[in-house]
Design a protein around this motif. Structure first.
Motif, PDB file in Angstrom:
ATOM      1  N   ASN A 171       0.543  -1.270  -0.307  1.00  0.00           N
ATOM      2  CA  ASN A 171       0.128  -0.044  -0.163  1.00  0.00           C
ATOM      3  C   ASN A 171       1.119   1.152  -0.288  1.00  0.00           C
ATOM      4  O   ASN A 171       0.579   2.360  -0.421  1.00  0.00           O
ATOM      5  CB  ASN A 171      -1.160  -0.177   0.980  1.00  0.00           C
ATOM      6  N   ASN A 172       2.054   1.146  -0.096  1.00  0.00           N
ATOM      7  CA  ASN A 172       3.276   2.020   0.819  1.00  0.00           C
ATOM      8  C   ASN A 172       4.045   2.060  -0.462  1.00  0.00           C
ATOM      9  O   ASN A 172       5.258   1.227   0.481  1.00  0.00           O
ATOM     10  CB  ASN A 172       3.312   2.942   2.029  1.00  0.00           C
ATOM     11  N   PRO A 173       4.537   2.410  -1.427  1.00  0.00           N
ATOM     12  CA  PRO A 173       5.160   1.590  -2.194  1.00  0.00           C
ATOM     13  C   PRO A 173       6.634   2.418  -1.547  1.00  0.00           C
ATOM     14  O   PRO A 173       6.618   3.961  -1.901  1.00  0.00           O
ATOM     15  CB  PRO A 173       5.009   1.957  -3.740  1.00  0.00           C
ATOM     16  N   GLY A 174       7.771   1.735  -2.017  1.00  0.00           N
ATOM     17  CA  GLY A 174       9.197   2.975  -1.366  1.00  0.00           C
ATOM     18  C   GLY A 174      10.115   1.674  -1.415  1.00  0.00           C
ATOM     19  O   GLY A 174       9.853   0.342  -2.411  1.00  0.00           O
ATOM     20  N   ALA A 175      11.189   2.400  -0.823  1.00  0.00           N
ATOM     21  CA  ALA A 175      12.265   1.244  -0.356  1.00  0.00           C
ATOM     22  C   ALA A 175      12.307   1.035   0.362  1.00  0.00           C
ATOM     23  O   ALA A 175      12.570   1.383   2.020  1.00  0.00           O
ATOM     24  CB  ALA A 175      13.665   1.762  -0.639  1.00  0.00           C
ATOM     25  N   TYR A 176      12.683  -0.290   0.465  1.00  0.00           N
ATOM     26  CA  TYR A 176      12.348  -1.518   1.851  1.00  0.00           C
ATOM     27  C   TYR A 176      13.475  -2.552   1.423  1.00  0.00           C
ATOM     28  O   TYR A 176      13.909  -3.251   0.578  1.00  0.00           O
ATOM     29  CB  TYR A 176      10.985  -1.803   2.187  1.00  0.00           C
ATOM     30  N   LEU A 177      14.038  -3.237   2.536  1.00  0.00           N
ATOM     31  CA  LEU A 177      14.686  -4.093   3.080  1.00  0.00           C
ATOM     32  C   LEU A 177      13.927  -5.687   3.438  1.00  0.00           C
ATOM     33  O   LEU A 177      12.918  -5.339   3.819  1.00  0.00           O
ATOM     34  CB  LEU A 177      15.394  -3.932   4.467  1.00  0.00           C
ATOM     35  N   ASP A 178      14.285  -6.530   2.465  1.00  0.00           N
ATOM     36  CA  ASP A 178      13.881  -7.635   2.245  1.00  0.00           C
ATOM     37  C   ASP A 178      12.079  -7.352   2.022  1.00  0.00           C
ATOM     38  O   ASP A 178      11.010  -8.061   2.673  1.00  0.00           O
ATOM     39  CB  ASP A 178      13.740  -8.696   3.790  1.00  0.00           C
ATOM     40  N   GLU A 179      11.986  -6.548   1.053  1.00  0.00           N
ATOM     41  CA  GLU A 179      10.644  -6.500   0.454  1.00  0.00           C
ATOM     42  C   GLU A 179      10.075  -7.697   0.054  1.00  0.00           C
ATOM     43  O   GLU A 179       8.929  -8.426   0.399  1.00  0.00           O
ATOM     44  CB  GLU A 179      10.756  -5.367  -0.431  1.00  0.00           C
ATOM     45  N   SER A 180      10.286  -8.417  -1.046  1.00  0.00           N
ATOM     46  CA  SER A 180      10.285  -9.473  -1.455  1.00  0.00           C
ATOM     47  C   SER A 180      10.082 -10.321  -0.326  1.00  0.00           C
ATOM     48  O   SER A 180       8.769 -11.594   0.119  1.00  0.00           O
ATOM     49  CB  SER A 180      10.640 -10.559  -2.420  1.00  0.00           C
ATOM     50  N   TYR A 181      11.027 -10.411   0.809  1.00  0.00           N
ATOM     51  CA  TYR A 181      10.267 -11.518   2.039  1.00  0.00           C
ATOM     52  C   TYR A 181       9.143 -11.177   2.514  1.00  0.00           C
ATOM     53  O   TYR A 181       8.029 -12.247   3.160  1.00  0.00           O
ATOM     54  CB  TYR A 181      11.210 -11.330   2.943  1.00  0.00           C
ATOM     55  N   TYR A 182       8.350  -9.621   2.734  1.00  0.00           N
ATOM     56  CA  TYR A 182       7.439  -9.628   3.555  1.00  0.00           C
ATOM     57  C   TYR A 182       5.625  -9.821   2.264  1.00  0.00           C
ATOM     58  O   TYR A 182       5.247 -10.346   3.100  1.00  0.00           O
ATOM     59  CB  TYR A 182       7.790  -8.051   3.865  1.00  0.00           C
ATOM     60  N   LEU A 183       6.307  -9.583   1.215  1.00  0.00           N
ATOM     61  CA  LEU A 183       4.696  -9.262  -0.015  1.00  0.00           C
ATOM     62  C   LEU A 183       5.568 -11.203   0.405  1.00  0.00           C
ATOM     63  O   LEU A 183       3.768 -11.658   0.047  1.00  0.00           O
ATOM     64  CB  LEU A 183       6.132  -8.991  -1.083  1.00  0.00           C
ATOM     65  N   MET A 184       6.062 -11.841   0.354  1.00  0.00           N
ATOM     66  CA  MET A 184       5.715 -13.672   0.065  1.00  0.00           C
ATOM     67  C   MET A 184       4.578 -13.473   1.259  1.00  0.00           C
ATOM     68  O   MET A 184       4.041 -14.362   1.628  1.00  0.00           O
ATOM     69  CB  MET A 184       7.490 -14.651   0.021  1.00  0.00           C
ATOM     70  N   ARG A 185       5.165 -13.626   2.355  1.00  0.00           N
ATOM     71  CA  ARG A 185       4.323 -13.292   4.091  1.00  0.00           C
ATOM     72  C   ARG A 185       3.647 -12.930   3.759  1.00  0.00           C
ATOM     73  O   ARG A 185       2.705 -14.289   4.739  1.00  0.00           O
ATOM     74  CB  ARG A 185       5.415 -12.617   5.283  1.00  0.00           C
ATOM     75  N   HIS A 186       2.859 -12.121   3.139  1.00  0.00           N
ATOM     76  CA  HIS A 186       1.519 -11.702   3.140  1.00  0.00           C
ATOM     77  C   HIS A 186       0.503 -12.458   2.288  1.00  0.00           C
ATOM     78  O   HIS A 186      -0.675 -12.546   2.961  1.00  0.00           O
ATOM     79  CB  HIS A 186       1.137  -9.779   2.554  1.00  0.00           C
ATOM     80  N   GLN A 187       0.864 -12.579   1.012  1.00  0.00           N
ATOM     81  CA  GLN A 187       0.501 -13.453  -0.342  1.00  0.00           C
ATOM     82  C   GLN A 187       0.112 -14.305  -0.571  1.00  0.00           C
ATOM     83  O   GLN A 187      -0.236 -15.444  -0.986  1.00  0.00           O
ATOM     84  CB  GLN A 187       1.378 -13.063  -1.779  1.00  0.00           C
ATOM     85  N   MET A 188       1.621 -15.274   0.023  1.00  0.00           N
ATOM     86  CA  MET A 188       1.440 -16.638  -0.008  1.00  0.00           C
ATOM     87  C   MET A 188       2.242 -16.912   1.310  1.00  0.00           C
ATOM     88  O   MET A 188       3.077 -17.823   1.883  1.00  0.00           O
ATOM     89  CB  MET A 188       2.797 -16.708  -0.656  1.00  0.00           C
ATOM     90  N   PRO A 189       1.502 -17.852   2.664  1.00  0.00           N
ATOM     91  CA  PRO A 189       1.555 -17.886   4.125  1.00  0.00           C
ATOM     92  C   PRO A 189       2.149 -19.235   4.243  1.00  0.00           C
ATOM     93  O   PRO A 189       1.315 -19.954   3.465  1.00  0.00           O
ATOM     94  CB  PRO A 189       1.130 -17.377   4.620  1.00  0.00           C
ATOM     95  N   SER A 190       2.931 -19.431   4.529  1.00  0.00           N
ATOM     96  CA  SER A 190       2.832 -21.175   5.097  1.00  0.00           C
ATOM     97  C   SER A 190       2.717 -21.702   6.491  1.00  0.00           C
ATOM     98  O   SER A 190       3.279 -21.428   7.246  1.00  0.00           O
ATOM     99  CB  SER A 190       4.896 -21.557   5.009  1.00  0.00           C
TER     100      SER A 190
END
Lengths: 323, 323
Positions: A171-190
């Motif tokens: 919701n707030n695009p920008g520069a983040y550390l480990d961005e793809s990690y957090y996206l994965m955790r939101h979109q494809m949880p284990s």
């Protein structure tokens, strides 16, 4: 694509579960559990409420919807086996996009050898998905919220707050550390199925999955077990780059954020090492975050802050204790 | 009424099914089937598509939604045992009205000693109800569409076209014979559970319930069994005051109308008397309406008209045969 070829598309070409007698193609599906307990979970998801088009692709919607149900099975100590899907489809959603939702489910179902054995497709004005997932548990080994006891250790798997951090990034695009990690955790949880099943050998264990935030889940355990649970704030595990977010958000997401689909539970002290071994074996993190005490008249869940003070932790916030 | 007191309202105060180990109140429900087959059915209903506010009260919506699922269990030869309900609730629907939907379900559930063991309540912009019903069948006694054989008699319970006649009356108020009968058939249909269970002693039987119109249901049996089914138009049972409706409507409703929730099936000739006995025992009507022949290249379902001519009966209409 008409409805019939659509059903052919989502229907599995073969089934994997040996207990299945009849899958899709009749008025219902038939299984033979052979002495095992059968566990049922059911969740519903509505577009605009549970997910938005700009944060979740159709594939993610399917993946995460089934993940939420599998996570409930894990929290029951059950081996996932089957799922049924009813879906209400708006006119403007092409069947190809709907098929992608089912592909998202299939991706995760394949991991657990789950079979899609039935459901319903109807028309509606908004996308609504209802999943029923079915699992097997060894007789008397289903795991309940009501099994916490005074003296137990409280543990949680993985790290918390990640899913909400992922949503924040979307919701707030920008520069983040480990961005793809957090996206994965939101979109494809284990879901933590293997870990939960590894704990089968423990005689007693309370277990809940974190769909609504740990504060809420721990309340459910404490309420059902008639005990008070003390959580130590500085023990709540977070990802090593979690500190990049606003302090208030960190606090809110890890305690009340939800959708991390980790497991929280309590176990007698003498079995804590078994819990650690199970986590090591399945390469996940597990943390001791608190303990169980006699029911405290002030609150069923207390949060011990970094300064040592205890506050009453509500399902959606906290209150300072009055004496 | 907040969500928690609402769940208390719909939750049963006690459970009746002896195989139930854990009902509502954890991540999932747990049962121990004890050697029996477990049968799953799932249907979804959307306001404006499956029912309208002026023809169905909240009580009727609940009653009929569960009836449709129980009818599927009957068509599988299963004894109803449990149901789970997920419901998406629009803001403008007060929880009291939603509770009435659950009362409608309960009314029918009580008849079959079914227990409500789980589900989900979410918010949405339209009313969507998803029910999963679970039943038990004796091992190897589930009834499939694929079990019809050449030489079988085709039978149907009750009378057809009544539900659509009821809907017609609701949409076109006026003076009708047996008005309350037709309304009841539309709003509170009776699944034929006892009859289906009585047939357990028969070694072979194909069975389907009439949710989509007999033409469609007979096609499903014929397709799954790789046979052709001949239906005799003048044998299709109708209510004695059905003649009051327009001739075209009579024809359309009884063949393609659906929602009568009667059972259609095929049985070897030598067991036809058992089928009649089962119907007599449970005080319902059963009629012989046709027979099963070798697969005919022209159509899997033929309708023999009053004048003796056979036409190809499609799921939603009929074609004259070309030679």
């Amino acid at each position: 694509m008409d409805e019939f070829s659509f059903i052919d598309e989502i229907k599995q070409s073969y089934y994997r579960q040996p207990s299945l007698i009849k899958g899709i193609g009749d008025d219902g599906a038939v299984t033979q559990p052979n002495g095992q307990n059968v566990v049922f979970v059911k969740d519903m998801f509505v577009e605009g409420i549970h997910f938005a088009a700009h944060t979740m692709s159709p594939f993610h919607i399917g993946y995460k919807s089934l993940a939420a149900n599998i996570s409930d099975l894990a929290a029951m100590g059950a081996q996932p086996a089957f799922y049924l899907v009813a879906i209400s489809i708006p006119k403007e959603w092409p069947l190809k996009k709907i098929a992608t939702i089912f592909q998202g489910m299939k991706r995760l179902a394949n991991k657990y050898q789950m079979d899609l054995i039935g459901g319903d497709t109807v028309s509606g004005s908004e996308l609504v998905i209802s999943i029923t997932a079915i699992g097997y548990a060894e007789d008397n080994k289903a795991r309940y919220r009501s099994d916490a006891s005074v003296g137990d250790i409280v543990f949680v798997t993985g790290t918390l707050g990640d899913s909400q951090a992922g949503l924040h990034i979307l919701n707030n695009p920008g520069a983040y550390l480990d961005e793809s990690y957090y996206l994965m955790r939101h979109q494809m949880p284990s879901p933590r199925v293997e870990f939960a099943l590894e704990l089968i050998r423990l005689p007693r264990l309370s277990l809940n999955d974190i769909s609504d935030g740990i504060a809420s889940e721990v309340h459910e355990i404490a309420d059902a077990s008639k005990v008070t649970i003390v959580i130590q704030e500085n023990k709540i595990p977070v990802h090593f780059s979690y500190g990049q977010f606003d302090t208030n958000k960190q606090f809110k997401w890890k305690l009340f954020g939800g959708e991390d689909f980790e497991l929280v539970g309590t176990v007698p002290k003498q079995h804590w090492n078994c819990v650690q071994e199970a986590a090591t074996l399945h390469q996940i993190k597990v943390s001791k975050i608190g303990y169980v005490v006699e029911q405290d008249s002030r609150s069923n869940v207390l949060l011990q802050l970094e300064n040592g003070k205890k506050v009453s932790l509500q399902k959606d916030g906290y209150n300072h204790l009055s004496r």
